[in-house]
Scaffold this active site. Sequence first.
Site, PDB file in Angstrom:
ATOM      1  NE  ARG A  87      -4.389  -0.090   2.399  1.00 12.34           N
ATOM      2  CZ  ARG A  87      -5.257  -1.101   2.393  1.00 12.34           C
ATOM      3  NH1 ARG A  87      -4.831  -2.334   2.309  1.00 12.34           N
ATOM      4  NH2 ARG A  87      -6.544  -0.856   2.462  1.00 12.34           N
ATOM      5  NE  ARG A 126     -16.684  -2.954   3.354  1.00 15.23           N
ATOM      6  CZ  ARG A 126     -15.451  -2.875   2.855  1.00 15.23           C
ATOM      7  NH1 ARG A 126     -15.050  -3.719   1.944  1.00 15.23           N
ATOM      8  NH2 ARG A 126     -14.626  -1.931   3.245  1.00 15.23           N
ATOM      9  NE  ARG A 143     -11.066   2.116   4.693  1.00 16.06           N
ATOM     10  CZ  ARG A 143     -12.232   1.470   4.714  1.00 16.06           C
ATOM     11  NH1 ARG A 143     -13.168   1.843   5.563  1.00 16.06           N
ATOM     12  NH2 ARG A 143     -12.455   0.477   3.906  1.00 16.06           N
TER      13      ARG A 143
END
Length: 188
Positions: A87, A126, A143
């Site tokens: 990442r 979600r 995020r």
Amino acid sequence: MKLILFGPPGAGKGTQATFIAEKYNVAHISTGDVLREAVKNQTEVGLHAKSFMDKGELVPDSVVIEIIKQKLSSLDSMKFMLDGFPRTVPQAEALDTMLGELGVNLDVVVFLDVDDEEVVQRIMKRQELENRQDDTEDVVRNRLNVYREQTSPLGEFYDNKGILKKINGIGSVDDISERINEVLLAIV
Ligand code: ADP
């Protein structure tokens, strides 16, 4: 096969990972799953990671690199899919070193391309279904920022190596699996 599944949070990596792992018989290594398990079990790593995850920040490189090192060294065969790792550029460089030591190369980096608006919508949905701690709107936006700043440069990193395959991540789960298949079947 050795692959990375790459893309923004909420791109559908987890969903597609399950299908790829079954069809291509690769070990699924998800740093998000490993970290959530560690949080649940209240291990030392989990307690340390939780404060970052709850804010939508990245867990420190050294922690996730260690997780991947352990996972890769415990594989029976060198057939794996990394999901959620690397990442950051330092993570990608650490991965290169590890793979070099193991004497293997990545075959492909599958980039699931999804725009921000779709990502926020999906993650909000979600949240209703799974109630993940880090799925609130503020945290999701953070995020996405973190993704844009720290993770998206990896697209170029792997494109420069000639192994990035960009896939349109908008559509039905089956449509997207089909697109991924087209790429992977050309490799195996
Ligand atoms: P998503 O793909 O929806 O962002 P993940 O399940 O991959 O979610 O990761 C959840 C959280 O776990 C991240 O927001 C981050 O805090 C932490 N995390 C997972 N993988 C890494 C990584 N490679 N480096 C740093 N932090 C990570």
